[in-house]
Scaffold this motif. Structure first.
Motif, PDB file in Angstrom:
ATOM      1  N   MET A 254     -13.622  16.388  11.410  1.00  0.00           N
ATOM      2  CA  MET A 254     -13.454  16.057  12.830  1.00  0.00           C
ATOM      3  C   MET A 254     -13.113  14.598  13.083  1.00  0.00           C
ATOM      4  O   MET A 254     -12.449  14.264  14.052  1.00  0.00           O
ATOM      5  N   ASN A 255     -13.542  13.702  12.190  1.00  0.00           N
ATOM      6  CA  ASN A 255     -13.259  12.282  12.398  1.00  0.00           C
ATOM      7  C   ASN A 255     -11.793  11.936  12.138  1.00  0.00           C
ATOM      8  O   ASN A 255     -11.305  10.892  12.566  1.00  0.00           O
ATOM      9  N   LEU A 256     -11.078  12.812  11.440  1.00  0.00           N
ATOM     10  CA  LEU A 256      -9.639  12.637  11.210  1.00  0.00           C
ATOM     11  C   LEU A 256      -8.821  13.423  12.218  1.00  0.00           C
ATOM     12  O   LEU A 256      -7.788  12.964  12.692  1.00  0.00           O
ATOM     13  N   ALA A 257      -9.281  14.630  12.541  1.00  0.00           N
ATOM     14  CA  ALA A 257      -8.523  15.485  13.459  1.00  0.00           C
ATOM     15  C   ALA A 257      -8.566  14.963  14.889  1.00  0.00           C
ATOM     16  O   ALA A 257      -7.580  15.073  15.627  1.00  0.00           O
ATOM     17  N   ASN A 258      -9.696  14.396  15.286  1.00  0.00           N
ATOM     18  CA  ASN A 258      -9.833  13.861  16.645  1.00  0.00           C
ATOM     19  C   ASN A 258     -10.648  12.561  16.578  1.00  0.00           C
ATOM     20  O   ASN A 258     -11.778  12.497  17.045  1.00  0.00           O
ATOM     21  N   PRO A 259     -10.051  11.530  15.978  1.00  0.00           N
ATOM     22  CA  PRO A 259     -10.812  10.289  15.784  1.00  0.00           C
ATOM     23  C   PRO A 259     -11.245   9.622  17.069  1.00  0.00           C
ATOM     24  O   PRO A 259     -12.313   9.007  17.124  1.00  0.00           O
ATOM     25  N   ARG A 260     -10.441   9.748  18.114  1.00  0.00           N
ATOM     26  CA  ARG A 260     -10.803   9.085  19.367  1.00  0.00           C
ATOM     27  C   ARG A 260     -12.125   9.635  19.908  1.00  0.00           C
ATOM     28  O   ARG A 260     -13.027   8.880  20.297  1.00  0.00           O
ATOM     29  N   ALA A 261     -12.257  10.963  19.896  1.00  0.00           N
ATOM     30  CA  ALA A 261     -13.490  11.580  20.391  1.00  0.00           C
ATOM     31  C   ALA A 261     -14.665  11.296  19.459  1.00  0.00           C
ATOM     32  O   ALA A 261     -15.776  11.023  19.907  1.00  0.00           O
ATOM     33  N   PHE A 262     -14.424  11.369  18.156  1.00  0.00           N
ATOM     34  CA  PHE A 262     -15.490  11.100  17.189  1.00  0.00           C
ATOM     35  C   PHE A 262     -15.984   9.662  17.325  1.00  0.00           C
ATOM     36  O   PHE A 262     -17.194   9.413  17.399  1.00  0.00           O
ATOM     37  N   ASN A 263     -15.068   8.720  17.368  1.00  0.00           N
ATOM     38  CA  ASN A 263     -15.449   7.306  17.458  1.00  0.00           C
ATOM     39  C   ASN A 263     -16.218   7.022  18.744  1.00  0.00           C
ATOM     40  O   ASN A 263     -17.208   6.278  18.735  1.00  0.00           O
ATOM     41  N   ARG A 264     -15.761   7.613  19.832  1.00  0.00           N
ATOM     42  CA  ARG A 264     -16.441   7.392  21.105  1.00  0.00           C
ATOM     43  C   ARG A 264     -17.870   7.935  21.056  1.00  0.00           C
ATOM     44  O   ARG A 264     -18.813   7.288  21.535  1.00  0.00           O
ATOM     45  N   ALA A 265     -18.040   9.123  20.467  1.00  0.00           N
ATOM     46  CA  ALA A 265     -19.383   9.728  20.378  1.00  0.00           C
ATOM     47  C   ALA A 265     -20.325   8.840  19.576  1.00  0.00           C
ATOM     48  O   ALA A 265     -21.477   8.613  19.959  1.00  0.00           O
ATOM     49  N   VAL A 266     -19.840   8.329  18.448  1.00  0.00           N
ATOM     50  CA  VAL A 266     -20.682   7.489  17.595  1.00  0.00           C
ATOM     51  C   VAL A 266     -21.008   6.166  18.288  1.00  0.00           C
ATOM     52  O   VAL A 266     -22.168   5.734  18.310  1.00  0.00           O
ATOM     53  N   LEU A 267     -20.005   5.518  18.829  1.00  0.00           N
ATOM     54  CA  LEU A 267     -20.232   4.210  19.441  1.00  0.00           C
ATOM     55  C   LEU A 267     -21.125   4.319  20.680  1.00  0.00           C
ATOM     56  O   LEU A 267     -21.963   3.437  20.912  1.00  0.00           O
ATOM     57  N   ASP A 268     -20.971   5.386  21.444  1.00  0.00           N
ATOM     58  CA  ASP A 268     -21.860   5.584  22.603  1.00  0.00           C
ATOM     59  C   ASP A 268     -23.301   5.778  22.144  1.00  0.00           C
ATOM     60  O   ASP A 268     -24.245   5.258  22.751  1.00  0.00           O
ATOM     61  N   PHE A 269     -23.465   6.518  21.056  1.00  0.00           N
ATOM     62  CA  PHE A 269     -24.802   6.778  20.528  1.00  0.00           C
ATOM     63  C   PHE A 269     -25.474   5.502  20.041  1.00  0.00           C
ATOM     64  O   PHE A 269     -26.594   5.176  20.446  1.00  0.00           O
ATOM     65  N   VAL A 270     -24.794   4.740  19.181  1.00  0.00           N
ATOM     66  CA  VAL A 270     -25.435   3.562  18.607  1.00  0.00           C
ATOM     67  C   VAL A 270     -25.635   2.471  19.651  1.00  0.00           C
ATOM     68  O   VAL A 270     -26.549   1.641  19.514  1.00  0.00           O
ATOM     69  N   ALA A 271     -24.821   2.470  20.696  1.00  0.00           N
ATOM     70  CA  ALA A 271     -24.974   1.463  21.742  1.00  0.00           C
ATOM     71  C   ALA A 271     -26.277   1.652  22.517  1.00  0.00           C
ATOM     72  O   ALA A 271     -26.787   0.704  23.143  1.00  0.00           O
ATOM     73  N   ASN A 272     -26.805   2.865  22.483  1.00  0.00           N
ATOM     74  CA  ASN A 272     -28.002   3.174  23.262  1.00  0.00           C
ATOM     75  C   ASN A 272     -29.257   3.316  22.406  1.00  0.00           C
ATOM     76  O   ASN A 272     -30.293   3.781  22.886  1.00  0.00           O
ATOM     77  N   VAL A 273     -29.151   2.953  21.134  1.00  0.00           N
ATOM     78  CA  VAL A 273     -30.310   3.007  20.240  1.00  0.00           C
ATOM     79  C   VAL A 273     -31.098   1.704  20.341  1.00  0.00           C
ATOM     80  O   VAL A 273     -30.502   0.628  20.246  1.00  0.00           O
TER      81      VAL A 273
END
Length: 273
Positions: A254-273
């Protein structure tokens, strides 16, 4: 579209019994991100994550020992989940990241990430598991889906082995359609399956997973094979506070097929930890 790709810098960390190859980028303040690849891959797998994450954070991506460019003969006993986790703990400490990292693991790398969180909880500020495929200790062993691929490798049919593995985890005809850089990476790491099968069905104790204290994010592709969904369901039962994300228009990679969505999900998550 992702930013144009440039080859990442290459580093080598000497270990007591070998070397660990890795790349890193970014100089952002705060907790870094550690990326752990899965089967048949190496740090090149994260080509669309490294530049995106490096905009705001330090990002570290190792090639697990035994993977490119650490060319070795397989099978080998050092190619093991717990050994990889120990290597990564050594890496974080060597890079003076004693406060830990946001740890992200994909597929087999998700089991390595979980092992790292269990072995060295102080080094894991958060944990993201993308399509983990491991068995829980209270479940029966299952047939190894890549046993045929391993036999093909032993018979000298590397291309057939790769096709069987990739198409099983991502869908029929995936290998034929893959881009050149990805095929080169997978061919460079094909022999690792000869070692990986020695740890097939390596279980995770449910009590160890349930005891995780760090924030947890579970990610899957909307079209990922069902077996990965069952792993995420069980993890969510054990850790109901975990976040969950489905990446649209994507299967296991999924990180290759839809990197924009994957990256956004990860960055949103770690920003709120």
């Amino acid at each position: 579209m992702p930013a144009p790709h440039t080859e990442p810098p290459h580093h080598i960390l000497p270990l007591p019994d070998g070397d660990l190859h890795y790349t890193q980028a970014g100089v952002g303040a705060g907790t870094p991100i550690l990326l752990i690849h899965g089967s048949l891959c190496d740090y090149r797998y994260w080509r669309w994550q490294m530049p995106a994450f490096a905009d705001t954070r330090r990002v570290i991506a190792p090639s697990l020992r035994g993977c490119w460019p650490d060319a070795q003969t397989h099978p080998q006993t050092t190619y093991a989940i717990d050994g990889h986790a120990g290597d990564l703990a050594h890496l974080l400490r060597a890079l003076d990241e004693h406060g830990g990292a946001h740890v992200i693991g994909h597929s087999r790398g998700a089991q390595v990430a979980l092992a790292l969180a269990i072995q060295a909880p102080g080094l894991c500020r958060s944990l993201t598991l993308a399509d983990p495929g491991f068995r829980f200790a209270d479940e029966p062993e299952t047939p190894v889906f890549y046993a045929d691929a391993v036999q093909r490798l032993r018979d000298g049919d590397t291309e057939g082995a790769i096709e069987q593995f990739i198409d099983t985890v991502n869908g029929t005809d995936t290998w034929r359609k893959m881009v050149g850089w990805f095929k080169d990476m997978v061919r460079d790491n094909a022999a690792t399956l000869l070692s990986q099968i020695q740890e097939a069905n390596l279980p995770v104790a449910p009590r160890d997973a349930a005891a995780l204290s760090c924030p947890l994010l579970l990610i899957t592709g909307a079209n990922s094979p069902a077996k990965y969904g069952t792993r995420l369901e069980r993890l969510h039962q054990l850790l109901p506070q975990a976040g969950r994300v489905r990446i649209a228009l994507a299967s296991h990679g999924m990180n290759l097929a839809n990197p924009r969505a994957f990256n956004r999900a990860v960055l949103d998550f770690v920003a709120n930890v």
